[in-house]
Scaffold this motif. Structure first.
Motif, short mmCIF file in Angstrom:
data_model
loop_
_atom_site.label_atom_id
_atom_site.label_comp_id
_atom_site.label_asym_id
_atom_site.label_seq_id
_atom_site.Cartn_x
_atom_site.Cartn_y
_atom_site.Cartn_z
N VAL A 149 -9.05 0.44 -9.67
CA VAL A 149 -7.88 1.33 -9.61
C VAL A 149 -7.52 1.57 -8.15
O VAL A 149 -8.40 1.84 -7.32
N LYS A 150 -6.23 1.44 -7.84
CA LYS A 150 -5.76 1.74 -6.48
C LYS A 150 -4.54 2.65 -6.57
O LYS A 150 -3.50 2.26 -7.12
N ILE A 151 -4.67 3.89 -6.08
CA ILE A 151 -3.50 4.76 -5.91
C ILE A 151 -2.83 4.34 -4.60
O ILE A 151 -3.49 4.21 -3.57
N LEU A 152 -1.51 4.08 -4.66
CA LEU A 152 -0.83 3.49 -3.50
C LEU A 152 -0.76 4.49 -2.35
O LEU A 152 -0.34 5.63 -2.51
N PHE A 153 -1.17 4.04 -1.17
CA PHE A 153 -1.32 4.91 0.00
C PHE A 153 0.01 5.55 0.39
O PHE A 153 0.08 6.74 0.69
N ASN A 154 1.08 4.77 0.38
CA ASN A 154 2.39 5.27 0.81
C ASN A 154 3.24 5.80 -0.35
O ASN A 154 4.37 6.21 -0.16
N LYS A 155 2.71 5.74 -1.56
CA LYS A 155 3.46 6.22 -2.74
C LYS A 155 2.46 6.72 -3.76
O LYS A 155 2.12 6.04 -4.72
N LYS A 156 1.95 7.90 -3.51
CA LYS A 156 0.78 8.39 -4.27
C LYS A 156 1.10 8.79 -5.70
O LYS A 156 0.21 9.24 -6.43
N ASP A 157 2.38 8.66 -6.11
CA ASP A 157 2.68 8.89 -7.52
C ASP A 157 2.64 7.57 -8.30
O ASP A 157 3.05 7.51 -9.45
N SER A 158 2.15 6.51 -7.65
CA SER A 158 2.04 5.20 -8.30
C SER A 158 0.64 4.63 -8.08
O SER A 158 -0.01 4.92 -7.08
N ALA A 159 0.21 3.79 -9.03
CA ALA A 159 -1.13 3.21 -8.93
C ALA A 159 -1.14 1.82 -9.55
O ALA A 159 -0.33 1.52 -10.45
N LEU A 160 -2.04 0.98 -9.07
CA LEU A 160 -2.31 -0.31 -9.68
C LEU A 160 -3.63 -0.20 -10.44
O LEU A 160 -4.61 0.34 -9.93
N ILE A 161 -3.64 -0.70 -11.68
CA ILE A 161 -4.85 -0.65 -12.51
C ILE A 161 -5.14 -2.05 -13.01
O ILE A 161 -4.31 -2.66 -13.68
N GLN A 162 -6.31 -2.56 -12.68
CA GLN A 162 -6.71 -3.91 -13.10
C GLN A 162 -7.61 -3.81 -14.32
O GLN A 162 -8.69 -3.24 -14.28
N MET A 163 -7.12 -4.37 -15.44
CA MET A 163 -7.90 -4.40 -16.68
C MET A 163 -8.71 -5.69 -16.73
O MET A 163 -8.51 -6.59 -15.93
N ALA A 164 -9.60 -5.80 -17.72
CA ALA A 164 -10.47 -6.98 -17.81
C ALA A 164 -9.68 -8.24 -18.15
O ALA A 164 -10.05 -9.33 -17.74
N ASP A 165 -8.58 -8.09 -18.93
CA ASP A 165 -7.76 -9.27 -19.25
C ASP A 165 -6.36 -8.83 -19.63
O ASP A 165 -6.05 -7.64 -19.71
N MET A 166 -5.52 -9.84 -19.86
CA MET A 166 -4.11 -9.60 -20.16
C MET A 166 -3.91 -8.79 -21.44
O MET A 166 -3.05 -7.91 -21.52
N ASN A 167 -4.71 -9.09 -22.47
CA ASN A 167 -4.56 -8.38 -23.75
C ASN A 167 -4.81 -6.88 -23.58
O ASN A 167 -4.09 -6.04 -24.13
N GLN A 168 -5.86 -6.55 -22.83
CA GLN A 168 -6.18 -5.13 -22.63
C GLN A 168 -5.08 -4.44 -21.82
O GLN A 168 -4.74 -3.28 -22.09
N ALA A 169 -4.52 -5.15 -20.85
CA ALA A 169 -3.43 -4.57 -20.06
C ALA A 169 -2.21 -4.28 -20.95
O ALA A 169 -1.61 -3.20 -20.88
#
Length: 510
Positions: free
Chosen positions: A347-367
């Motif tokens: 999980v990465k909360i975006l440094f310059n836009k803290k109301d947004s985040a990137l979340i990496q799931m185990a695979d495409m189906n889970q995402a």
């Protein structure tokens, strides 16, 4: 084309202006302002979009350009499926263009906004999407456009016609049970499902499913034929039935008439009408026994996700989540909530836009599963928005770089719910609900203890029910938002004596 069933095809009226290399943004850009292209510690550059907002006219018909020469309707429809129902399509042969009509202007706007930040690809070729001058596509059966598809159907139940609202469905490689409710959830994405009959024939689970409109049956067949309900298994084989109406006698786990809820449950006798049995041939027809209930929504998301993003170059397991409450959200809270639908890796909360985040799931189906269930839900009083990210992975900070704890690696977390193949957790994936399922409760914990614990998370407990062994319980909060908050706060909560409370959403009410 590609042997797929026919789709309602429109005829282009007039000519859309071809704006080489440009793509319109909607004036009310909901998603286009959020670009994750430069926020992941990578060198990828932000897509340059020509600012033609003043020219854009909102329309549910989208003009798609620079398509590959041998593109299929299935691949074009797949671009639109994550955003809503696709109601019409027109391909312009020789011009590498197409028109795609969605059911609402809102769906079209979401699609344009999303693809303005993440360039869509079909067969590794970037394609361009803008609003069409036309407000709708008119169906024309005279085939002036040269775009009408005819069915390549060779149905063994009599060679059904594409004009039938009834589909015959066979499930191949059925390693997990597929229930009537699973089918209803998957197929209702394309229109109103009126009736379903399930049965076993030649040792294969099959179903007949009737829509209110033949067009819905066409769209479902194009989108879902050949797709897997679950990862690498439960493959849908779909054909048109020669039947145009199903006669359902009982509403139970084998058959259902959604237009007649008053039908009896029956006594376990076959719910197939004799005319249906006759149409299916003289083979012995036995009905499927009761199966353990799998998550209908999980199956729907998996099926829709696989077709919807099959031609997308950004089809990774990374999600972009926006409109978060930046004062409250943490990587761990996102890990816990999104972990209900898959194993969150990073999980990465975006440094310059803290109301947004990137979340990496185990695979495409889970995402896809997490996106379909959590997009539009309230987390910390804000409605969160979720789209697929163009990133393949979430980058970790470089060694020695302090990013204020905004990035967390959960790859080796012991709290993943789905690491174990065949885990019961796969069968208990449900949409967010006000009722939560609790497990791993110590014997000395009382109902009052749990009511106080969940009330302290800021909600009101409406109802509570212990299971017989007191190791599990259901607890109902006032709202879904309260339940989400309780799950974030109390999943894996230490109850003493090495007992950690397990919390998930329930399909039941008390």
């Amino acid at each position: 084309m590609d042997g797929i069933g026919d789709v309602a095809v429109g005829v282009k009226r007039g000519s859309d202006e071809l704006l080489a290399g440009s793509m319109y943004n909607s004036p009310s850009s909901g998603l286009s302002s959020i670009s994750d292209a430069t926020s992941n510690g990578s060198d990828s550059k932000k897509l340059r979009v020509e600012d033609r907002v003043g020219d854009a006219q909102l329309s549910r018909v989208l003009h798609i350009r620079k398509l590959p020469n041998d593109v299929s309707e299935t691949e074009i429809i797949a671009l639109g499926l994550p955003f809503g129902k696709v109601t019409n399509i027109l391909t312009l042969k020789g011009k590498n263009q197409a028109f795609l009509e969605l059911s609402t202007e809102e769906a079209a706007m979401t699609m344009v906004n999303y693809y303005s930040a993440v360039t869509p690809h079909i067969r590794s070729v970037p394609v361009y999407i803008q609003y069409s001058n036309h407000k709708e596509l008119k169906t024309d059966n005279s085939n002036q456009s040269g775009g009408t598809l005819t069915s390549g159907s060779n149905s063994s139940d009599g060679g059904g016609m594409a004009s039938s609202p009834v589909l015959r469905i066979i499930i191949d490689n059925m390693f997990y049970p597929v229930t009537l409710d699973v089918l209803q959830q998957i197929f209702s994405k394309f229109g109103t499902v009126m009736k379903i009959i399930t049965f076993t024939k030649n040792n294969q689970f099959q179903a007949l499913l009737q829509y209110s409109d033949p067009t819905n049956a066409q769209q479902a067949k194009v989108a879902l034929d050949g797709q897997n309900i679950y990862n690498a298994c439960c493959t849908l084989r779909i054909d048109y039935s020669k039947l145009v109406n199903l006669n359902v006698k009982y509403n139970n786990d084998k058959s259902r008439d959604y237009t007649r809820p008053e039908l009896p449950a029956g006594d376990g006798q076959p719910a197939l009408d004799p005319t249906v049995i006759s149409a299916l041939g003289k083979d012995s027809t036995s009905l499927l026994g009761a199966l353990s209930p799998l998550s209908a929504a999980a199956a729907a998301a998996a099926a829709a996700g696989r077709v919807a993003l099959s031609g997308h170059s950004g089809a990774s397991g990374v999600l972009l989540v926006s409109n978060l409450n930046e004062e409250m959200v943490t990587p761990h809270s996102l890990f816990t909530l999104f972990g209900v639908y898959g194993d969150v890796q990073r999980v990465k909360i975006l440094f310059n836009k803290k109301d947004s985040a990137l979340i990496q799931m185990a695979d495409m189906n889970q995402a896809q599963l997490a996106m379909s269930h959590l997009n539009g839900q309230k987390m910390y009083s804000k409605i969160i928005r979720i789209t697929m990210s163009k990133h393949q992975t979430v980058q970790l900070p470089r060694d020695g770089l302090d990013d204020q704890g905004l990035t967390k690696d959960f790859t080796n977390s012991p709290l993943h719910r789905f690491k174990k193949p065949g885990s019961k957790n796969f069968q208990n994936i449900f949409p967010p609900s006000a009722t939560l399922h609790l497990s791993n409760i110590p014997q000395d914990i009382t109902e009052e203890d749990l009511r106080v614990l969940f009330s302290n998370s800021g909600g009101t407990v409406k109802a509570f029910k212990f299971f017989q062994d007191h190791k599990m319980a259901l607890i109902q909060m006032t709202t879904i938002e309260e339940a989400i908050q309780c799950l974030i706060d109390l999943h894996n909560y230490s109850m003493g004596n090495n007992h950690h409370l397990k919390v998930s959403f329930s399909k039941s009410t008390i």
